[in-house]
Scaffold this motif. Structure first.
Motif, mmCIF file in Angstrom:
data_model
loop_
_atom_site.group_PDB
_atom_site.id
_atom_site.type_symbol
_atom_site.label_atom_id
_atom_site.label_comp_id
_atom_site.label_asym_id
_atom_site.label_seq_id
_atom_site.Cartn_x
_atom_site.Cartn_y
_atom_site.Cartn_z
ATOM 1 N N THR A 45 1.547 -11.564 0.760
ATOM 2 C CA THR A 45 0.347 -10.931 1.196
ATOM 3 C C THR A 45 0.907 -10.586 3.056
ATOM 4 N N ALA A 46 2.422 -11.039 3.282
ATOM 5 C CA ALA A 46 2.440 -10.793 4.958
ATOM 6 C C ALA A 46 3.024 -9.489 4.586
ATOM 7 N N PHE A 55 2.794 -3.736 4.730
ATOM 8 C CA PHE A 55 3.456 -2.096 4.793
ATOM 9 C C PHE A 55 1.431 -1.250 4.889
ATOM 10 N N GLN A 56 0.364 -1.918 5.055
ATOM 11 C CA GLN A 56 -1.127 -1.369 5.007
ATOM 12 C C GLN A 56 -0.378 -0.675 6.741
ATOM 13 N N ILE A 77 10.801 -5.559 4.116
ATOM 14 C CA ILE A 77 9.904 -6.270 3.014
ATOM 15 C C ILE A 77 10.688 -6.144 2.011
ATOM 16 N N SER A 78 10.498 -7.598 1.124
ATOM 17 C CA SER A 78 11.544 -7.370 0.039
ATOM 18 C C SER A 78 10.823 -8.714 -1.037
ATOM 19 N N PRO A 106 -3.583 2.040 -1.895
ATOM 20 C CA PRO A 106 -4.444 1.614 -0.815
ATOM 21 C C PRO A 106 -5.677 0.794 -1.531
ATOM 22 N N GLY A 107 -5.941 1.034 -3.143
ATOM 23 C CA GLY A 107 -6.671 0.447 -4.069
ATOM 24 C C GLY A 107 -6.072 -0.710 -4.133
ATOM 25 N N MET A 108 -4.707 -1.047 -4.157
ATOM 26 C CA MET A 108 -4.569 -2.455 -4.906
ATOM 27 C C MET A 108 -4.231 -3.007 -3.705
ATOM 28 N N ILE A 109 -3.949 -2.755 -2.612
ATOM 29 C CA ILE A 109 -3.758 -3.743 -1.733
ATOM 30 C C ILE A 109 -5.127 -4.513 -1.129
#
Length: 188
Positions: free
Chosen positions: A35-36, A41-42, A78-79, A99-102
């Motif tokens: 989530t972090a 990324f968002q 991001i890892s 974006p929809g996946m997020i």
């Protein structure tokens, strides 16, 4: 020839990928770290028009998308699961649905925590106090804890548009002005 509506297809793809990511993260106790990374990324997507165009563009090859996503992930720190997830999405040429996946991942995670997720569109960024007040108001209506995702859209001029599940509350100035304009046309 009419253009087919791809929003349903994108939504289905997004939900399947998000569900897989969530199940994997849950299985390995990594929901919070995923989530972090997802939030990071968002935030990059929200800040960079170029990144938005890159994600949405079918012009780039899968190889180019993969290289770029790897570089972006490393640069953003991001890892783990989310970085690997981004690689799979790029390799499968599904970045357009990211974006929809997020959004879908956030909904699944919130649901898992017993929360309701609300999408809020505001004409300007909300202060922490405003977000807290909005969460409290939504909790009093829904009876559940509410996680909000705020998007800034200056075109609504003022007010808010709040989407909770299938319900939408539109108190935007743009909508009020449109309603007034329509009413005046009917009178005149």
């Amino acid at each position: 020839m009419p253009v087919a509506d791809t929003s349903q297809l994108t939504s289905g793809v997004a939900e399947r990928y998000a569900s897989s990511l969530f199940e994997l993260a849950l299985e390995h106790g990594a929901v919070d770290s995923v989530t972090a990374d997802l939030d990071r990324f968002q935030a990059m997507l929200d800040e960079s028009a170029e990144l938005k165009r890159f994600v949405a563009s079918p012009v780039f090859s899968a190889e180019d998308q993969l290289k770029a996503i790897v570089a972006i992930s490393e640069r953003a720190g991001i890892s783990g699961f989310f970085a690997n997830f981004l690689k799979v999405v790029a390799r499968n040429r599904r970045l357009f649905a990211l974006p929809g996946m997020i959004r879908a991942f956030r909904l699944i995670a919130a649901n898992h925590r017993g929360e309701i997720s609300a999408e809020v569109i505001s004409a300007h960024a909300l202060s922490q106090a405003q977000e807290t007040e909005l969460k409290a108001a939504l909790k009093s209506v829904t009876g559940k804890d509410v996680t909000i995702s705020v998007t800034v859209d200056p075109s609504i001029l003022g007010g808010l548009i709040v989407k909770v599940g299938s319900r939408q509350i539109d108190t935007s100035l743009r909508t009020k002005l449109s309603t007034l304009k329509l009413a005046l046309k009917e009178v005149g």
